[in-house]
Design an enzyme around this catalytic site. Structure first.
Site, PDB file in Angstrom:
ATOM      1  N   SER A 189      35.910  -3.797   4.432  1.00 38.74           N
ATOM      2  CA  SER A 189      35.318  -3.293   5.663  1.00 38.74           C
ATOM      3  C   SER A 189      35.928  -1.944   6.011  1.00 38.74           C
ATOM      4  O   SER A 189      35.829  -0.998   5.236  1.00 38.74           O
ATOM      5  CB  SER A 189      35.511  -4.323   6.781  1.00 38.74           C
ATOM      6  N   GLU A 302      25.863 -10.128   4.877  1.00 37.84           N
ATOM      7  CA  GLU A 302      26.915  -9.523   5.688  1.00 37.84           C
ATOM      8  C   GLU A 302      26.665  -9.709   7.185  1.00 37.84           C
ATOM      9  O   GLU A 302      27.568 -10.021   7.967  1.00 37.84           O
ATOM     10  CB  GLU A 302      27.013  -8.024   5.375  1.00 37.84           C
ATOM     11  N   HIS A 393      30.002 -11.372   6.195  1.00 38.50           N
ATOM     12  CA  HIS A 393      31.061 -10.377   6.114  1.00 38.50           C
ATOM     13  C   HIS A 393      32.432 -11.055   6.146  1.00 38.50           C
ATOM     14  O   HIS A 393      32.659 -11.988   6.921  1.00 38.50           O
ATOM     15  CB  HIS A 393      30.931  -9.426   7.300  1.00 38.50           C
TER      16      HIS A 393
END
Length: 470
Positions: A189, A302, A393
């Protein structure tokens, strides 16, 4: 059993357990407080004697995630000023220093550049050390302290912290059995976004030799765009938007206002946040194509980390979807293509799938297309049963670290160990040799899909949808 290692600034005491030596909270820069606040990282002062490196150190100032993310991504809270430090896990040689130096992975945590720390149990590097890789995890300044844009302070201070940590690794990692000529930076990320910037930064040249980007593409903004969050905070604080004025504000008050301004933003829905800015010093305006070997990819769904727990996937109506298409200037033909391949899907699912491709999968594919060096793509597809999160995610991190026990808040208690074995081994192999175990990116567009059961290479997955964005 305790173990002593010697760094350029002094000796540190670590601890050996189960064949792995662990050193925690070794400072790589001076505490970013007092005269060092809102400044580039300064060298840490040498110390006499042996410094204990037996416990995790303070985290960078931050507020925890808001519910329900605070339960899905549990954080630690360790107060203190010496937050610019790193942790090391390395195989214990039993006093024999004659072995060949080992590959090194430097982990840069995510958290939207405002959350996270190297002290999270999920990032324990024991499995990497067990398998012959020295794992280093680092802290760096976050939020307005690390990425606020001011006229009277250096830009990208958090990125400068990362460069200082990598410089420390180059100068000291041999004392811990690592090879300074085989350093792989790995992040997820915001950590991956940081690495994408580091790959083009003249300041970071020669500090690492391979890179792994998990769910984070190259992403920078102009100084003008980056300063919007500071200006919004200054308005709430009723002070000028300068580092000098912000430094005079009580830190708890500063964090409260930061949370009020950016707390509800996320990478998919957008909103005010912190960014890496183009400053023509650390981050060039016209970056060169990075030449290091690269492993990159994202998770299949995600968006579900942000859309599902709070109910957005169910609240999104057809009208909301149409407004989002207008906001992001998504052509109608693209929306029709996504609807056609997902008959009966909720508008929130359609929006989330398009956002994932627009913000992650598409940019990562284009980055692979542009590179002259070897590049390997992956997709993580295993679906968590927790709250319907699916392949969301951050779900892959516990598998990468072979640390499923500390990833249960996202995976649940029955995550497949064979999938962790496969994914962790690929990361170890890439750091060791530059080959994770599947074909490099070429005209066939091979992607390793990590799933259970059924991990394997797929050629040009979902290519029709990805091409629709061009």
């Amino acid at each position: 059993m305790d173990i002593i290692a010697t760094t350029c600034r002094g000796k540190v005491r670590g601890r050996v357990r189960g064949g792995v030596a662990t050193f925690l909270a070794i400072p790589y820069a001076a505490a970013p407080f007092g005269v060092h606040r809102f400044r580039a990282p300064a060298p840490v002062e040498p110390w006499e004697g042996v410094r204990d490196a037996l416990e995790y150190g303070p985290i960078a100032p931050q507020r925890p995630y808001r519910p329900p993310l605070d339960q899905l991504i549990p954080e630690v809270d360790i107060a203190g000023e010496d937050c610019l430090h790193l942790n090391i896990w390395t195989p214990d040689t039993g006093g024999d220093a004659g072995g060949a130096p080992l590959p090194v992975i430097v982990w840069i945590h995510g958290g939207s550049l405002r959350n996270g720390s190297a002290a999270m149990p999920l990032y324990d590097g024991r499995a990497f050390a067990r398998d012959g890789v020295v794992l280093v995890s680092i802290n760096y300044r976050l939020g307005v302290e690390g990425f606020g844009v001011f006229p009277d302070a250096p830009d990208n201070r958090g990125l400068l912290d990362q460069i200082a940590a990598l410089t420390w690794v180059k100068e000291n990692i041999a004392a811990f059995g690592g090879d300074p000529a085989r350093v792989t930076v790995c992040g997820e990320s915001a950590g991956a976004v940081s690495i994408a910037a580091l790959m083009t930064s003249p300041r970071a040249a020669g500090l690492f030799h391979r890179a792994i980007l998990q769910s984070g593409p190259p992403q920078t903004v102009t100084r003008g765009q980056g300063s919007k969050t500071v200006r919004a905070m200054a308005k709430e604080l009723r002070v000028p938007a300068t580092a000098e004025e912000f430094a005079a504000v009580d830190r708890e008050r500063l964090l409260d206002v930061q949370d009020a301004v950016v707390g509800r933003a996320d990478p998919i829905s957008g909103g005010p946040g912190f960014h890496i800015v183009v400053d023509d010093d650390v981050v060039p305006a016209d970056p060169p194509l990075p030449s290091v070997d690269l492993l990159l990819g994202c998770n299949r769904e995600e968006y579900r980390l942000w859309f599902v727990p709070g109910g957005a996937v169910d609240r999104t109506s057809r009208l909301t979807l149409r407004l989002a298409l207008l906001k992001f200037r998504i052509p109608g033909r693209v929306a029709r293509l996504y609807r056609a391949s997902r008959r009966g899907a909720k508008p929130g699912v359609i929006l989330g799938e398009m956002a994932t491709d627009l913000l992650l999968r598409g940019p990562l594919n284009r980055l692979a297309d542009s590179r002259p060096a070897r590049t390997f793509l992956y997709e993580f597809a295993w679906r968590s049963p927790i709250l319907g999160l699916g392949a969301c995610h951050a779900l892959e991190i516990g598998f990468v670290f072979d640390n499923l026990r500390h990833g249960e808040s996202l995976t649940g208690p029955d995550a497949p160990q064979p999938l962790a074995d496969a994914m962790h081994r690929a990361w170890v192999d890439f750091a060791t040799s530059g080959d994770p175990g599947w074909s490099a990116w070429d005209a066939r567009r091979p992607v390793m899909v990590f799933d259970h059961p059924g991990t394997g290479t797929v050629l040009a997955p979902r290519q029709e949808e990805l091409r629709a964005w061009l």
